[in-house]
Design a protein around this motif. Structure first.
Motif: not given
Ligand code: ATP
Length: 348
Positions: A115-135
């Motif tokens: 949670a801390d790491a994803l918050k740092l990079v501004g991706l909180s809430g993206y936990e369940e996405r797969y890489p192909r669903e990301l830019s």
């Protein structure tokens, strides 16, 4: 403390010298960019620090401890690559968790680390996405989060923005810079993009054929290059070959100038280095200006670049902001050139 000390690092492949006698102290929390042309040894240096390449000679210390012979997995470093190298079949959470499990981080601590790491990079809430669903940019942020979650002593970036489109690269530079300042982890950043290095780094190490050519703050590297290689490699520079005689600089073609402030008089072959944007264009009759003829006008969007030729035949490039109310010079027109003496530098 996680300051990094490189001492006399050398790496040879057969008779090919990739890195030669490289010594550098990186302060705790500092971001240092390695910049140089292809093949200058910057990646090899980074890989020696990471432990993927063992030095032929020299030592690597982190926080005073000699780690030269430690394997990569015992160095407590995180590396971000050009290819994001995410696992496609794992979610964002799974990707970030993977490294934590591999390093046997206490299971109870894993969710908060993620949670801390994803918050740092501004991706909180993206936990369940797969890489192909990301830019591409989001994928690179996941790669960064994966490394940050490990809370390494050192962050190593190997051309991490090369796969992103131009606009995103510029945005990510600023993000990486502020993130690195926020977490305060000592970092090395390899790039061949000078603007990237200038934006991201506290200090830039310019390398050339395996050696450090100059190390300094972005301002020092740009405004006070110590060699013609650095002046030429960073930004654009007018480099006029010549000699010093009787307290004056005389170009090979015969154009003369008083010596720049603080210049050492020497009869050796040298170059006068002058950045294009440091030259003012004034009316040709202006006292002390150098008269020149405009030979080319190139509109570069926000700037206009003029090629001008002096009476001696020396050609200079002058860069001005593209403003409709100024700089309406045309090919064949005469102008006077003026610059501050401090901006003209004599280089070996
Ligand atoms: P680039 O920007 O192209 O990645 P670089 O500055 O990172 O370049 P290095 O990859 O460090 O350069 O390479 C430095 C020199 O060492 C080059 O001449 C390269 O050909 C050589 N070199 C690198 N790795 C090896 C290897 N495994 N075997 C032999 N030579 C190598």
């Amino acid at each position: 403390m996680s300051d990094l000390q490189l001492q006399g690092l050398r790496k040879t492949y057969g008779t090919n010298v990739a890195v030669e006698n490289l010594s550098l102290d990186v302060r705790d929390g500092e971001m240092v960019a390695f910049l140089g042309p292809s093949g200058c040894g910057k990646t090899t240096t980074l890989r020696m620090v990471a432990g993927f390449v063992s030095p032929t000679a020299g030592t690597i210390r982190v926080g005073g401890a000699d780690i030269t012979d430690l394997p990569p997995n015992r160095r407590d470093m995180g590396m971000v690559f050009q290819s994001y190298a995410l696992f496609p079949h794992m979610t964002v959470r799974g990707n970030v968790a993977f490294g934590l499990k591999a390093r046997h981080v206490n299971a109870a601590e894993v969710p908060s680390r993620i949670a801390d790491a994803l918050k740092l990079v501004g991706l909180s809430g993206y936990e369940e996405r797969y890489p192909r669903e990301l830019s591409g940019g989001q994928q690179q942020r996941v790669a960064l989060a994966r490394v940050l979650a490990l809370r390494p002593k050192l962050l190593l970036f190997d051309e991490p923005l090369s796969n992103l489109d131009a606009k995103l690269r510029v945005q990510m530079r600023h993000e990486i810079r502020s993130l690195q300042k926020e977490v305060g982890i000592t970092s090395l950043f390899v790039t061949h993009d000078q603007e990237e290095a200038m934006t991201i780094a506290d200090r830039i190490v310019v390398m050339n054929v395996g050696r450090i050519e100059q190390a300094g703050t972005p301002d020092e590297i740009y405004d006070a290059p110590q060699t013609r290689f650095v002046a030429d490699f960073i930004g654009t520079a007018n480099l006029i070959p010549g000699q010093v005689a009787d307290g004056r600089f005389r170009s090979t073609r015969g154009f003369e100038l008083p010596l720049p402030d603080g210049a050492q008089a020497s009869a050796n072959e040298i170059v006068l280095s002058l950045r294009p944007e440091k030259i003012d264009m004034v009316a040709p009759e202006t006292p002390e200006s150098v008269v020149a003829t405009i030979t080319r006008v190139t509109k570069l969007g926000s700037t206009v670049e003029y090629a001008v030729t002096l009476a001696s035949g020396d050609t200079l490039v002058v860069q001005k902001q593209n403003r409709s109310d100024r700089n309406n010079h045309e090919v064949g027109g005469q102008v006077g050139l003026l610059w501050s003496r401090a901006d003209a530098r004599l280089l070996p």
